[in-house]
Design a protein around this motif. Structure first.
Motif: not given
Length: 190
Positions: A174-177, A10-15, A27-33, A18-22
């Motif tokens: 994964i908080d930052t790039i 639910a977070g803002l991914s501010s650090r 070969g998948k998104t962060v949230i899918e893993n 980018a929307f880090k979950m995606l």
């Protein structure tokens, strides 16, 4: 004994800027893993969305045992999302992790469920990580208004069992790039 999973997304991914979950990983998104690793050890998973939940919907809809719940108070911080997710738990115990821990291995989950205790936390070289396994009998207590400020406050009020695992991924969120690039590099080392 039944087991659910609660994943916070639910977070803002501010650090991360980018929307880090995606972000793409293996070969998948962060949230899918994160979901795929937990799903083998849970009857169902509750993903708590907030910021940009509409981007998560098409990803979550692909899973039959994963439910997306909306935390309308997500700007109040992580504990509001924890509470939102816990309200949907039905099983005797639940795994909990933020959604940005995509590298937790099946071995870690297996080790945790083989342990006895009300609250079980994996450690790597003595440092606490994710996922945490918690008995559902504590949900009412965690949800009690004003009793705890954070999930950590609740955990510290109990006597958690710590289980040492030989997997540094339990610490790798994964908080930052830079974290994302480190995760990609880590995968290259496997």
């Amino acid at each position: 004994m039944g087991r659910d999973g609660v994943i916070l997304a639910a977070g803002l991914s501010s650090r991360a800027k980018a929307f880090k979950m995606l972000l793409s990983l293996k070969g998948k998104t962060v949230i899918e893993n994160t979901i795929d690793n937990m799903l083998q050890f849970s009857e169902r998973i509750i993903v708590v969305g907030g910021h940009k939940i509409e981007l998560l919907q098409p990803v979550i809809e692909k899973y039959k045992n994963v439910e997306l719940v909306f935390n309308e108070n997500y700007e109040e911080g992580m504990f509001s999302s924890v509470k939102c997710g816990l309200k949907a738990v039905r099983e005797d115990e639940f795994f909990f992790t933020p959604g940005d821990y995509p590298l937790i291995s099946k071995d870690v989950y297996s080790k945790i469920i083989s342990e006895q205790g009300d609250v079980i936390i994996p450690t790597y070289k003595g440092r606490k990580g994710h996922p945490i396994l918690i008995k559902s009998k504590f949900i009412k207590e965690i949800l009690e208004e004003g009793r705890y400020e954070t999930l950590r406050d609740f955990i510290n009020s109990k006597s958690p069992s710590f289980i040492e695992v030989n997997h540094k991924e339990i610490l790798m969120d994964i908080d930052t790039i830079e974290d994302y690039e480190k995760a990609l590099k880590n995968l290259g080392e496997d």
